[in-house]
Design a protein around this motif. Structure first.
Motif: not given
Lengths: 472, 148
Positions: A94, A135-136, A139-140, A142, A147, B10, B64, B68, B71-72, B75-77, B82-85, B88
């Protein structure tokens, strides 16, 4: 110009052969590479600015960001080390993804990362990227079907275009900014400001002074009288720690007790306090008691009981004249370990009181966890008759005396007596006095009986600094 | 013999960081969809997406390890934050026919998840996950299957 990477191949410390440089786990740069690249960037800039000394506004600012993950240990502990490693790899990805190709990302070790933002970099762009990274990275993630969430604290320091900062200083500044980010609650970034350096230096000096204070004999005990509300007689004194520094003057307890705790100095200071209080009290006419505060840390090394026994023996003070004051939080943090030591102390004949009652959990469980001789109602309730009444009633039914702390006016004193408190302590009766003045105070109380409402001479000293009086 | 990773689902929500007017936003989301459909087909992942001015809600389904990885990447976008899972768990795919079904823009009270945080308790998240899934199912069943 093509730069040659002089240090791009180092020898492996274990096998002596050449290995690819960098952090094996994440593929980022490692600490040594990061230091090399930072030094190289800074010296390139210096070379440029020497060649163009006239250029007033040079564009080439660069910045160092230090990044610590918050709560990483919890991930390692709950999901295992393999998951921890996977998380570190994801963090690295990231991080890399959020940077330009010319920026450097490194893992310095453990969960510590660093970024070198290449020129052109400004304070604004540094703040923007630092905010984005916080912020990044928060983030969660997996990982292995679970999680994981961590936070990130970032400290950043800028070397502005045209400015010159040594690599080491830049890193230290970023570290000070990081300290600030963590101190402000983590999960945020801070840019270095000169005030942080001043604060860090002031703190370092205070630390050094505090570490030396005991050896230099700068601590002293002041004693505050405690009065029996039924007889109006002085019954004892509470010992309060003071630090008299040759340049700082009298340092208020508020400003050094927390630091002493952080530096883990309280056990040693606490031992000195007990020894000194016992020795001082042995000479007091009328055999009043002396109360000493015991800090949570003193329960943790197993020295408490033997050191108190030794202090009693060395001074010859009868155990019944020594009272130990413990707070609820000290009990809470040490559980049965603390209770066992309190029982051993009580067996020596020492009196035990529960201090600052009302400020913590004020739990009845706590009050019953040990047969306290006394409960002291926190000074913040000196004007709260309802609380005083409830605690006094509770104390009476559990066979404990109840002391009201922080009594400042005759009205408070009369009300607290009416609500059932058995003893009182506070500026109305007397402020804490140096050891040398204790005998004078005892004499004064013996003469006028300390009748409340007819305040004791000397009490009307300006009490502008009604700060919490706490001792170690 | 290596075990095949289980199928999981997810569900997550995140804050919409796209700027511009409704048309610009729609265009940007169309780009996101095009890229994610391409990637998802390759990864063997299915799912559904909807958005409004405040947030994105998305479900990803598949093996899975594939979920994963996808999703990862998401998350770099920087176009969301403020992602909340919300969920899962192992599950049979509900959107198996869709590389990424598109629920469209839903400016609706039902799609407000902006108060959720990663500190929310399990029950709160579970309830939110159920309502996001129900929402995705309802809008996708109304949409044209030709999108897949």
């Amino acid at each position: 110009m093509k730069t040659t990477a002089v240090h791009s191949h180092r020898l492996c410390a274990h096998c002596g052969s050449e290995r690819a440089p960098g952090d094996v786990l994440t593929g980022l740069a490692d600490r040594a590479m990061f230091a090399d690249r930072l030094a190289a960037s800074l010296s390139r800039r210096r070379g440029r600015s020497r060649r163009r000394p006239a250029a007033a506004e040079q564009p080439g600012g660069l910045a160092v960001l230090l990044i610590d993950l918050d709560r990483f240990k919890a991930v390692n502990d709950t999901l295992g080390h393999a998951a921890g490693d996977a998380l570190l790899r994801a963090v690295a990805k990231r991080l890399r993804g959020a940077l330009r190709a010319e920026d450097i990302a490194a893992r310095l070790g453990g969960d510590e990362f660093a970024v070198l933002l290449a020129p052109p970099t400004t304070a604004e762009s540094t703040a923007a990227i630092a905010e984005r990274l916080v912020e990044m990275l928060s983030r969660p993630y997996l990982i292995d079907g679970g999680v994981a969430t961590v936070g990130a604290s970032v400290g950043a320091a800028l070397c502005p275009g045209g400015g010159e900062v040594e690599a080491e200083l830049l890193l230290r500044r970023a570290d000070m900014a990081m300290y600030q980010a963590k101190n402000d609650g983590r999960g945020r970034y801070r840019l270095f400001e000169p005030a942080m350096q001043e604060r860090a230096e002031a703190r370092r000096k205070l630390e050094a002074d505090l570490r030396a204070a005991l050896a230099l004999g700068q601590f002293e005990l002041h004693y505050q009288p405690q009065i029996n509300l039924a007889t109006h007689r002085l019954t004892g004194f509470e010992a309060l720690l003071r630090w008299r520094h040759p340049l700082r003057g009298m340092v208020p307890a508020d400003s050094f007790i927390a630091l002493a705790e952080e530096l883990h100095l309280l056990p040693t200071i606490g031992e000195w306090v007990v020894r000194t209080a016992c020795t001082d009290a042995i000479g007091w006419p009328g055999a009043p008691t002396v109360a000493v505060n015991v800090a949570a840390q003193q329960f943790q090394n197993g020295w408490l009981v033997p050191s108190i026994a030794a202090a009693l023996q060395a001074s010859g003070l009868p155990a019944a004249r020594l009272e130990l004051e413990v707070t609820e939080s000290a009990l809470l943090h040490n559980g049965s370990v603390a209770i066992e030591q309190l029982m051993a102390l009580k067996a020596l004949g020492v009196t035990i009181s529960l201090d600052d009652f009302g400020t913590g959990y004020s739990s009845l469980t706590q009050l019953r966890s040990f047969a306290f001789d006394r409960v002291k109602i926190d000074r913040s309730f000196a004007s709260d008759p309802a609380v005083a009444r409830a605690v006094a009633a509770l104390g009476a039914s559990l066979g404990m005396r109840t002391t009201a702390e922080g009594v400042e006016t005759a009205e408070q004193l009369n009300r607290l007596r009416a609500e059932g408190c058995t003893d009182a302590q506070g500026f109305l009766l007397s402020r804490p006095v140096p050891a040398a003045d204790v005998v004078g105070v005892i004499d004064r109380f013996a003469i006028d009986g300390g009748v409340p409402g007819a305040p004791i001479p000397n009490f009307h000293e300006k009490s502008g600094t009604r700060k919490r009086e706490r001792a170690a | 013999m290596k075990k095949t990773p289980p199928l999981v689902r997810l569900v997550y929500v995140s804050r919409n960081r796209l700027s511009g007017d409704a048309a610009t936003m729609e265009r940007e989301v169309a780009n996101i969809l095009a890229v994610s459909r391409r990637n998802n087909v390759r990864a063997g992942v299915t799912g559904a997406l909807l958005f409004n001015a405040d947030c994105f809600a998305q479900t990803l389904e598949g093996r899975r390890d594939a979920v994963e990885a996808v999703f990862e990447r998401i998350q770099c976008d920087p176009r969301h934050s403020d992602t909340v899972v919300l969920q899962l768990e192992q599950a049979v795919p509900a959107f198996a026919d869709w590389s990424m079904a598109y629920g469209g823009r839903l400016d609706d009270e039902r799609a407000r998840f902006d108060r959720l945080s990663n500190d929310a308790d399990q029950a709160t998240r579970g309830a939110a996950a159920d309502s996001v899934l129900a929402l995705l199912r309802s809008v996708v069943s109304r949409a044209l299957p030709a999108l897949g």
